[in-house]
Motif scaffolding. Sequence first.
Motif, PDB file in Angstrom:
ATOM      1  N   MET A   1     -32.244  25.966 -32.020  1.00 22.33           N
ATOM      2  CA  MET A   1     -33.379  26.768 -31.618  1.00 22.33           C
ATOM      3  C   MET A   1     -33.605  26.616 -30.114  1.00 22.33           C
ATOM      4  SD  MET A   1     -37.497  26.568 -32.397  1.00 22.33           S
ATOM      5  CE  MET A   1     -37.362  26.236 -34.099  1.00 22.33           C
ATOM      6  N   PHE A   2     -34.045  27.680 -29.487  1.00 24.13           N
ATOM      7  CA  PHE A   2     -34.400  27.668 -28.066  1.00 24.13           C
ATOM      8  C   PHE A   2     -35.629  26.781 -27.883  1.00 24.13           C
ATOM      9  CE2 PHE A   2     -36.686  29.370 -24.402  1.00 24.13           C
ATOM     10  CZ  PHE A   2     -35.668  29.442 -23.467  1.00 24.13           C
ATOM     11  N   ARG A  27     -40.315  36.706 -22.152  1.00 21.82           N
ATOM     12  CA  ARG A  27     -39.101  37.225 -22.781  1.00 21.82           C
ATOM     13  C   ARG A  27     -37.899  36.526 -22.155  1.00 21.82           C
ATOM     14  NH1 ARG A  27     -37.806  40.957 -26.075  1.00 21.82           N
ATOM     15  NH2 ARG A  27     -39.861  41.959 -25.990  1.00 21.82           N
ATOM     16  N   ILE A  28     -37.006  36.006 -23.019  1.00 16.58           N
ATOM     17  CA  ILE A  28     -35.791  35.327 -22.575  1.00 16.58           C
ATOM     18  C   ILE A  28     -34.594  36.166 -23.013  1.00 16.58           C
ATOM     19  CG2 ILE A  28     -34.437  33.198 -22.708  1.00 16.58           C
ATOM     20  CD1 ILE A  28     -37.181  32.680 -21.557  1.00 16.58           C
ATOM     21  N   VAL A  59     -46.630  28.155 -25.040  1.00 13.77           N
ATOM     22  CA  VAL A  59     -46.169  29.375 -24.385  1.00 13.77           C
ATOM     23  C   VAL A  59     -45.592  30.308 -25.445  1.00 13.77           C
ATOM     24  CG1 VAL A  59     -44.489  30.356 -22.760  1.00 13.77           C
ATOM     25  CG2 VAL A  59     -45.653  28.215 -22.208  1.00 13.77           C
ATOM     26  N   ALA A  60     -46.061  31.549 -25.466  1.00 18.65           N
ATOM     27  CA  ALA A  60     -45.504  32.557 -26.363  1.00 18.65           C
ATOM     28  C   ALA A  60     -44.167  33.010 -25.786  1.00 18.65           C
ATOM     29  CB  ALA A  60     -46.452  33.734 -26.499  1.00 18.65           C
ATOM     30  N   VAL A  61     -43.101  32.842 -26.569  1.00 19.70           N
ATOM     31  CA  VAL A  61     -41.752  33.208 -26.147  1.00 19.70           C
ATOM     32  C   VAL A  61     -41.199  34.238 -27.134  1.00 19.70           C
ATOM     33  CG1 VAL A  61     -39.382  32.357 -25.809  1.00 19.70           C
ATOM     34  CG2 VAL A  61     -41.326  30.949 -25.101  1.00 19.70           C
ATOM     35  N   VAL A  62     -40.563  35.274 -26.615  1.00 16.56           N
ATOM     36  CA  VAL A  62     -39.920  36.262 -27.470  1.00 16.56           C
ATOM     37  C   VAL A  62     -38.459  36.401 -27.059  1.00 16.56           C
ATOM     38  CG1 VAL A  62     -42.003  37.550 -28.063  1.00 16.56           C
ATOM     39  CG2 VAL A  62     -40.711  38.196 -26.037  1.00 16.56           C
ATOM     40  N   ILE A  63     -37.629  36.582 -28.082  1.00 16.64           N
ATOM     41  CA  ILE A  63     -36.188  36.740 -27.871  1.00 16.64           C
ATOM     42  C   ILE A  63     -35.721  37.889 -28.749  1.00 16.64           C
ATOM     43  CG2 ILE A  63     -33.918  35.670 -28.071  1.00 16.64           C
ATOM     44  CD1 ILE A  63     -35.338  32.926 -27.808  1.00 16.64           C
ATOM     45  N   ALA A  64     -35.080  38.881 -28.143  1.00 17.92           N
ATOM     46  CA  ALA A  64     -34.532  40.006 -28.901  1.00 17.92           C
ATOM     47  C   ALA A  64     -33.390  39.503 -29.782  1.00 17.92           C
ATOM     48  CB  ALA A  64     -34.035  41.094 -27.952  1.00 17.92           C
ATOM     49  N   GLU A  73     -29.972  26.543 -29.145  1.00 18.41           N
ATOM     50  CA  GLU A  73     -29.731  25.222 -28.563  1.00 18.41           C
ATOM     51  C   GLU A  73     -29.835  25.199 -27.033  1.00 18.41           C
ATOM     52  OE1 GLU A  73     -29.530  22.505 -30.503  1.00 18.41           O
ATOM     53  OE2 GLU A  73     -29.743  23.887 -32.185  1.00 18.41           O
ATOM     54  N   ILE A  74     -30.462  26.210 -26.443  1.00 16.21           N
ATOM     55  CA  ILE A  74     -30.689  26.241 -25.000  1.00 16.21           C
ATOM     56  C   ILE A  74     -32.075  25.666 -24.711  1.00 16.21           C
ATOM     57  CG2 ILE A  74     -30.902  27.716 -22.943  1.00 16.21           C
ATOM     58  CD1 ILE A  74     -28.039  27.520 -24.089  1.00 16.21           C
TER      59      ILE A  74
END
Length: 127
Positions: A1-2, A27-28, A59-64, A73-74
């Motif tokens: 997981m990121f 957004r990452i 922090v709200a993070v979103v990934i497409a 794993e980043i």
Amino acid sequence: MFTVTSAAAQQIREAASASGAQEMALRIAARVDPDGSVQYGMGFDDPNEEDMKLDLEGVAVVIADEYQELLDEIVLDYVELQPGEFNFIFIDGRQSGDVPEPAPTGGGGCSSGGCSGGGCGSTGRTH
């Protein structure tokens, strides 16, 4: 997981506050260049229904969906690279023993100030 370190989260919150993006998610994104290096990008954005949504260190993070495998794993960190020079870096947790080598990223909002003056960095290569 990121994942996001507490230092990176603090800087992201400060950048969101400074730019009026407190209600937006970070957004990452990532891509593999022809030479095998991975370029990372990030910026404030509104989530889409199909995005993976994470709450990391407040922090709200979103990934497409298309980037989820590359970002598994980043770790996103915020470090002092040289005295007085702080930067975001992406560390690939799958490549143990790598020393981060920050480099400019493509895409995302960092180069255009999306994450304040901290900039972005990328580390490692895929093999």
